[in-house]
Design a protein around this motif. Structure first.
Motif, PDB file in Angstrom:
ATOM      1  N   LYS A 177     -24.886 -42.678 -24.155  1.00  0.00           N
ATOM      2  CA  LYS A 177     -24.558 -41.278 -24.358  1.00  0.00           C
ATOM      3  C   LYS A 177     -25.625 -40.677 -25.260  1.00  0.00           C
ATOM      4  O   LYS A 177     -25.833 -41.136 -26.385  1.00  0.00           O
ATOM      5  CB  LYS A 177     -23.178 -41.138 -25.018  1.00  0.00           C
ATOM      6  CG  LYS A 177     -22.825 -39.733 -25.483  1.00  0.00           C
ATOM      7  CD  LYS A 177     -22.644 -38.761 -24.334  1.00  0.00           C
ATOM      8  CE  LYS A 177     -22.179 -37.394 -24.846  1.00  0.00           C
ATOM      9  NZ  LYS A 177     -22.043 -36.412 -23.736  1.00  0.00           N
ATOM     10  N   VAL A 178     -26.320 -39.670 -24.770  1.00  0.00           N
ATOM     11  CA  VAL A 178     -27.346 -39.002 -25.563  1.00  0.00           C
ATOM     12  C   VAL A 178     -26.690 -37.890 -26.381  1.00  0.00           C
ATOM     13  O   VAL A 178     -26.017 -37.013 -25.829  1.00  0.00           O
ATOM     14  CB  VAL A 178     -28.456 -38.414 -24.667  1.00  0.00           C
ATOM     15  CG1 VAL A 178     -29.513 -37.700 -25.514  1.00  0.00           C
ATOM     16  CG2 VAL A 178     -29.094 -39.512 -23.822  1.00  0.00           C
ATOM     17  N   CYS A 179     -26.857 -37.961 -27.695  1.00  0.00           N
ATOM     18  CA  CYS A 179     -26.251 -36.975 -28.595  1.00  0.00           C
ATOM     19  C   CYS A 179     -27.338 -36.313 -29.428  1.00  0.00           C
ATOM     20  O   CYS A 179     -28.217 -36.983 -29.970  1.00  0.00           O
ATOM     21  CB  CYS A 179     -25.238 -37.639 -29.527  1.00  0.00           C
ATOM     22  SG  CYS A 179     -23.801 -38.354 -28.672  1.00  0.00           S
ATOM     23  N   ASN A 180     -27.264 -35.007 -29.536  1.00  0.00           N
ATOM     24  CA  ASN A 180     -28.255 -34.257 -30.309  1.00  0.00           C
ATOM     25  C   ASN A 180     -27.819 -33.991 -31.742  1.00  0.00           C
ATOM     26  O   ASN A 180     -28.617 -33.507 -32.550  1.00  0.00           O
ATOM     27  CB  ASN A 180     -28.563 -32.924 -29.615  1.00  0.00           C
ATOM     28  CG  ASN A 180     -29.211 -33.118 -28.251  1.00  0.00           C
ATOM     29  OD1 ASN A 180     -30.036 -34.012 -28.073  1.00  0.00           O
ATOM     30  ND2 ASN A 180     -28.829 -32.299 -27.284  1.00  0.00           N
ATOM     31  N   SER A 181     -26.562 -34.292 -32.058  1.00  0.00           N
ATOM     32  CA  SER A 181     -26.063 -34.014 -33.409  1.00  0.00           C
ATOM     33  C   SER A 181     -25.022 -35.055 -33.799  1.00  0.00           C
ATOM     34  O   SER A 181     -24.451 -35.742 -32.945  1.00  0.00           O
ATOM     35  CB  SER A 181     -25.442 -32.616 -33.476  1.00  0.00           C
ATOM     36  OG  SER A 181     -24.278 -32.550 -32.660  1.00  0.00           O
ATOM     37  N   ASN A 182     -24.765 -35.144 -35.092  1.00  0.00           N
ATOM     38  CA  ASN A 182     -23.754 -36.081 -35.590  1.00  0.00           C
ATOM     39  C   ASN A 182     -22.363 -35.733 -35.083  1.00  0.00           C
ATOM     40  O   ASN A 182     -21.580 -36.617 -34.731  1.00  0.00           O
ATOM     41  CB  ASN A 182     -23.756 -36.076 -37.121  1.00  0.00           C
ATOM     42  CG  ASN A 182     -24.972 -36.772 -37.708  1.00  0.00           C
ATOM     43  OD1 ASN A 182     -25.771 -37.349 -36.984  1.00  0.00           O
ATOM     44  ND2 ASN A 182     -25.121 -36.709 -39.019  1.00  0.00           N
ATOM     45  N   SER A 183     -22.053 -34.458 -35.052  1.00  0.00           N
ATOM     46  CA  SER A 183     -20.717 -34.046 -34.603  1.00  0.00           C
ATOM     47  C   SER A 183     -20.482 -34.446 -33.150  1.00  0.00           C
ATOM     48  O   SER A 183     -19.375 -34.867 -32.775  1.00  0.00           O
ATOM     49  CB  SER A 183     -20.549 -32.535 -34.772  1.00  0.00           C
ATOM     50  OG  SER A 183     -21.520 -31.822 -34.021  1.00  0.00           O
ATOM     51  N   GLU A 184     -21.518 -34.366 -32.333  1.00  0.00           N
ATOM     52  CA  GLU A 184     -21.402 -34.761 -30.928  1.00  0.00           C
ATOM     53  C   GLU A 184     -21.140 -36.267 -30.820  1.00  0.00           C
ATOM     54  O   GLU A 184     -20.316 -36.713 -30.012  1.00  0.00           O
ATOM     55  CB  GLU A 184     -22.687 -34.385 -30.186  1.00  0.00           C
ATOM     56  CG  GLU A 184     -22.602 -34.541 -28.682  1.00  0.00           C
ATOM     57  CD  GLU A 184     -23.871 -34.089 -27.974  1.00  0.00           C
ATOM     58  OE1 GLU A 184     -23.978 -34.319 -26.752  1.00  0.00           O
ATOM     59  OE2 GLU A 184     -24.765 -33.519 -28.643  1.00  0.00           O
ATOM     60  N   ALA A 185     -21.821 -37.045 -31.646  1.00  0.00           N
ATOM     61  CA  ALA A 185     -21.640 -38.500 -31.632  1.00  0.00           C
ATOM     62  C   ALA A 185     -20.245 -38.882 -32.107  1.00  0.00           C
ATOM     63  O   ALA A 185     -19.591 -39.760 -31.525  1.00  0.00           O
ATOM     64  CB  ALA A 185     -22.701 -39.166 -32.510  1.00  0.00           C
ATOM     65  N   LEU A 186     -19.765 -38.239 -33.155  1.00  0.00           N
ATOM     66  CA  LEU A 186     -18.438 -38.544 -33.687  1.00  0.00           C
ATOM     67  C   LEU A 186     -17.352 -38.189 -32.687  1.00  0.00           C
ATOM     68  O   LEU A 186     -16.370 -38.920 -32.516  1.00  0.00           O
ATOM     69  CB  LEU A 186     -18.223 -37.791 -35.002  1.00  0.00           C
ATOM     70  CG  LEU A 186     -19.080 -38.288 -36.179  1.00  0.00           C
ATOM     71  CD1 LEU A 186     -19.064 -37.271 -37.320  1.00  0.00           C
ATOM     72  CD2 LEU A 186     -18.596 -39.648 -36.659  1.00  0.00           C
ATOM     73  N   THR A 187     -17.507 -37.063 -31.994  1.00  0.00           N
ATOM     74  CA  THR A 187     -16.538 -36.653 -30.973  1.00  0.00           C
ATOM     75  C   THR A 187     -16.515 -37.663 -29.831  1.00  0.00           C
ATOM     76  O   THR A 187     -15.443 -38.038 -29.331  1.00  0.00           O
ATOM     77  CB  THR A 187     -16.882 -35.258 -30.430  1.00  0.00           C
ATOM     78  OG1 THR A 187     -16.823 -34.304 -31.499  1.00  0.00           O
ATOM     79  CG2 THR A 187     -15.909 -34.839 -29.337  1.00  0.00           C
ATOM     80  N   TYR A 188     -17.700 -38.128 -29.439  1.00  0.00           N
ATOM     81  CA  TYR A 188     -17.784 -39.108 -28.346  1.00  0.00           C
ATOM     82  C   TYR A 188     -17.073 -40.407 -28.730  1.00  0.00           C
ATOM     83  O   TYR A 188     -16.299 -40.958 -27.937  1.00  0.00           O
ATOM     84  CB  TYR A 188     -19.246 -39.382 -28.011  1.00  0.00           C
ATOM     85  CG  TYR A 188     -19.430 -40.528 -27.040  1.00  0.00           C
ATOM     86  CD1 TYR A 188     -19.122 -40.383 -25.688  1.00  0.00           C
ATOM     87  CD2 TYR A 188     -19.908 -41.765 -27.479  1.00  0.00           C
ATOM     88  CE1 TYR A 188     -19.283 -41.433 -24.794  1.00  0.00           C
ATOM     89  CE2 TYR A 188     -20.075 -42.821 -26.594  1.00  0.00           C
ATOM     90  CZ  TYR A 188     -19.754 -42.646 -25.253  1.00  0.00           C
ATOM     91  OH  TYR A 188     -19.903 -43.690 -24.381  1.00  0.00           O
TER      92      TYR A 188
END
Length: 321
Positions: free
Chosen positions: A282-293
């Motif tokens: 999963k490619v994430c551009n931000s920390n919030s995106e990674a945490l949600t994933y």
């Protein structure tokens, strides 16, 4: 005829390299080699400059040469061929994992220090992931972004483990010791194969209660080596995990955009199947995106996330008092 020329050239090159390394006079290939070690050697490294011609311009690259220091160095070189020593170090890696517990492994640059924006982001990410998944945070226990994630996990009050090597890329001095982690929290590996066994095994999931992940932060050659090796193991189902492992590529400031473009080209050429790479991470551009994933992957509700966040702030306040 060709064989004798190649053999002579090979013999000449070997002889020349031996003289350069050991600083000996010419050694005849017809006589047994005798090496006499001087009584003492200077520990200082010597440097010479070699010019490389490219596009009619000359570039100078410093090349470091280190004198043969002692008989002990030669012994260590031969010991690297011992399978029993490699097995023993891998065993020690597994013992450390069993003691500290599996969790999230972070792969990233050793060169991006505290003054870099990616260091700050990585530190915050590891702090929040450690609290979200309530797990051990693992890394190469080195400087740069590895240090950032170690600091973040410690701020969250969660366990930290590492598989260190003597010298990371960009470091001039080698050290077997971490500057602040307790010695029981990390292992300094002599063998890269053992270190990689450790970095892979920490994310294996054979129990639904295990919450692990691979988080690839911005990095260079070493990071990419680890990223693609773990990705290949997941792709070929050779990582040894019964359950799926979340794999996150942190694309801070579009750091990996050209790599992703290259992988798209691979799809166009047919060297990877359509959608194959995107199914592995999963490619994430931000920390919030990674945490949600990660929260969605492990079915962590927003209420649980809020409770974990409250615990995180309480832990941080207590540690700062």
């Amino acid at each position: 005829m060709g064989f004798s020329v190649a053999g002579s050239l090979d013999s000449h090159l070997n002889n020349m390299m031996l003289r350069l390394t050991l600083r000996l006079p010419t050694i005849s290939t017809n006589e047994p080699t005798r090496i006499t070690r001087p009584s003492s050697f200077s520990t200082a490294h010597t440097f010479r400059s070699v010019g490389f011609k490219h596009s009619q311009k000359q570039y100078h690259k410093p090349i470091q040469t280190t004198p043969f220091a002692s008989k002990q160095d030669l012994i260590h070189f031969h010991e690297r061929k011992s399978p029993s020593e490699v097995r023993e170090e891998i065993k020690r890696c597994y013992e450390l994992i069993n003691r500290l517990g599996r969790g999230v492994v972070y792969l990233g640059s050793s060169r991006m220090g505290p003054g870099h924006s990616h260091y700050v982001q990585a530190q915050e990410l590891s702090k929040e992931i450690a609290n979200l998944l309530d797990c051990t945070s693992w890394s190469g226990a080195g400087p740069g972004l590895m240090d950032a994630v170690t600091q973040g996990a410690l701020q969250a009050g969660k366990p930290v483990g590492g598989f260190k090597i003597g010298k990371e890329a960009g470091e001039w001095a080698a050290s077997n010791y971490h500057p602040y982690l307790p010695s029981e929290n990390y292992l300094t590996c002599r063998f890269f194969s053992a270190r990689k066994h450790g970095l892979v095994d920490v994310v294996v999931r054979n129990n639904p209660l295990d919450k692990t992940a691979v988080v690839a932060l911005p990095g260079g050659i070493g990071t990419l080596d680890e990223v693609f090796e773990i990705m290949a193991l997941i792709q070929l189902e050779r990582i040894g995990s019964k359950l799926p492992i979340p794999f996150i590529l942190m694309n801070y400031d579009l750091f990996y955009s050209k790599l992703l473009d290259f992988l798209d080209v691979c799809e166009e050429w047919g060297t990877v199947s359509k959608g194959e790479v995107s199914s592995l991470w999963k490619v994430c551009n931000s920390n919030s995106e990674a945490l949600t994933y990660l929260a969605d992957f492990y079915g962590i509700s927003s209420g649980d996330r809020s409770n974990n966040l409250t615990k995180l702030h309480s832990t941080h306040e207590s540690s700062s008092k």
